[in-house]
Design a protein around this motif. Structure first.
Motif, PDB file in Angstrom:
ATOM      1  N   LEU A   1       0.838  -1.202   0.000  1.00 42.06           N
ATOM      2  CA  LEU A   1       0.000   0.000   0.000  1.00 42.06           C
ATOM      3  C   LEU A   1       0.873   1.252   0.000  1.00 42.06           C
ATOM      4  CD1 LEU A   1      -2.570  -1.115   2.706  1.00 42.06           C
ATOM      5  CD2 LEU A   1      -2.801  -1.276   0.231  1.00 42.06           C
ATOM      6  N   GLU A   2       0.509   2.213  -0.843  1.00 45.37           N
ATOM      7  CA  GLU A   2       1.274   3.450  -0.983  1.00 45.37           C
ATOM      8  C   GLU A   2       0.307   4.628  -1.017  1.00 45.37           C
ATOM      9  OE1 GLU A   2       3.877   5.585  -4.524  1.00 45.37           O
ATOM     10  OE2 GLU A   2       3.448   3.437  -4.628  1.00 45.37           O
ATOM     11  N   PHE A   3       0.659   5.707  -0.326  1.00 48.83           N
ATOM     12  CA  PHE A   3      -0.153   6.919  -0.349  1.00 48.83           C
ATOM     13  C   PHE A   3       0.441   7.894  -1.357  1.00 48.83           C
ATOM     14  CE2 PHE A   3      -0.731  11.330   0.962  1.00 48.83           C
ATOM     15  CZ  PHE A   3      -2.101  11.413   0.879  1.00 48.83           C
ATOM     16  N   ARG A   4      -0.439   8.457  -2.204  1.00 50.64           N
ATOM     17  CA  ARG A   4      -0.039   9.521  -3.135  1.00 50.64           C
ATOM     18  C   ARG A   4      -1.069  10.633  -3.035  1.00 50.64           C
ATOM     19  NH1 ARG A   4       1.162   6.240  -8.667  1.00 50.64           N
ATOM     20  NH2 ARG A   4       2.758   4.861  -7.832  1.00 50.64           N
ATOM     21  N   GLU A   5      -0.614  11.860  -3.096  1.00 55.10           N
ATOM     22  CA  GLU A   5      -1.510  13.012  -3.116  1.00 55.10           C
ATOM     23  C   GLU A   5      -2.385  12.934  -4.347  1.00 55.10           C
ATOM     24  OE1 GLU A   5      -2.279  15.672  -1.242  1.00 55.10           O
ATOM     25  OE2 GLU A   5      -0.883  15.200   0.357  1.00 55.10           O
ATOM     26  N   ASP A   6      -3.678  13.248  -4.174  1.00 50.65           N
ATOM     27  CA  ASP A   6      -4.569  13.353  -5.317  1.00 50.65           C
ATOM     28  C   ASP A   6      -4.143  14.532  -6.157  1.00 50.65           C
ATOM     29  OD1 ASP A   6      -6.097  11.230  -4.452  1.00 50.65           O
ATOM     30  OD2 ASP A   6      -7.629  12.482  -3.515  1.00 50.65           O
ATOM     31  N   GLU A   7      -4.200  14.390  -7.472  1.00 56.17           N
ATOM     32  CA  GLU A   7      -3.847  15.503  -8.347  1.00 56.17           C
ATOM     33  C   GLU A   7      -4.800  16.672  -8.138  1.00 56.17           C
ATOM     34  OE1 GLU A   7      -3.584  14.061 -12.326  1.00 56.17           O
ATOM     35  OE2 GLU A   7      -2.034  12.625 -11.827  1.00 56.17           O
ATOM     36  N   ASP A   8      -6.046  16.376  -7.762  1.00 59.05           N
ATOM     37  CA  ASP A   8      -7.048  17.421  -7.532  1.00 59.05           C
ATOM     38  C   ASP A   8      -6.712  18.256  -6.306  1.00 59.05           C
ATOM     39  OD1 ASP A   8      -8.356  16.365  -9.684  1.00 59.05           O
ATOM     40  OD2 ASP A   8      -9.799  15.239  -8.488  1.00 59.05           O
ATOM     41  N   HIS A   9      -5.960  17.689  -5.367  1.00 59.80           N
ATOM     42  CA  HIS A   9      -5.680  18.369  -4.099  1.00 59.80           C
ATOM     43  C   HIS A   9      -4.309  19.018  -4.046  1.00 59.80           C
ATOM     44  CE1 HIS A   9      -8.973  15.624  -2.883  1.00 59.80           C
ATOM     45  NE2 HIS A   9      -9.339  16.697  -2.224  1.00 59.80           N
ATOM     46  N   GLU A  10      -3.578  19.006  -5.138  1.00 59.45           N
ATOM     47  CA  GLU A  10      -2.240  19.591  -5.127  1.00 59.45           C
ATOM     48  C   GLU A  10      -2.265  21.078  -5.253  1.00 59.45           C
ATOM     49  OE1 GLU A  10       0.174  17.645  -8.058  1.00 59.45           O
ATOM     50  OE2 GLU A  10       0.250  15.826  -6.907  1.00 59.45           O
TER      51      GLU A  10
END
Length: 71
Positions: free
Chosen positions: A62-71
């Motif tokens: 499992l990996e967390f990535r920032e949503d592109e919408d929230h950058e």
């Protein structure tokens, strides 16, 4: 967003989804839902079984990535 890297770990361990299914006692359908990232939740017992079978840590799957919408 949470990214599921189960396919990466399966490739690293030279294991098929069928072999993992047999090792952890989950159906191919349930593992496929997890592998494709369509699962809404994962039980700790399931994650534990997968980590044991693949000899890895939860963070390898499992990996967390920032949503592109929230950058």
């Amino acid at each position: 967003m949470i990214i599921v890297n189960l396919d990466v770990m399966l490739a690293r361990r030279h294991m098929s989804l069928t072999q993992l299914s047999e090792a952890v006692g989950l159906t191919m359908a349930n593992l496929s839902v997890l592998k494709t990232g369509k699962a809404k939740a994962v039980r700790f017992t399931t994650l534990d079984a997968i980590c044991r079978a693949l000899h890895c840590q939860p963070g390898d799957i499992l990996e967390f990535r920032e949503d592109e919408d929230h950058e």
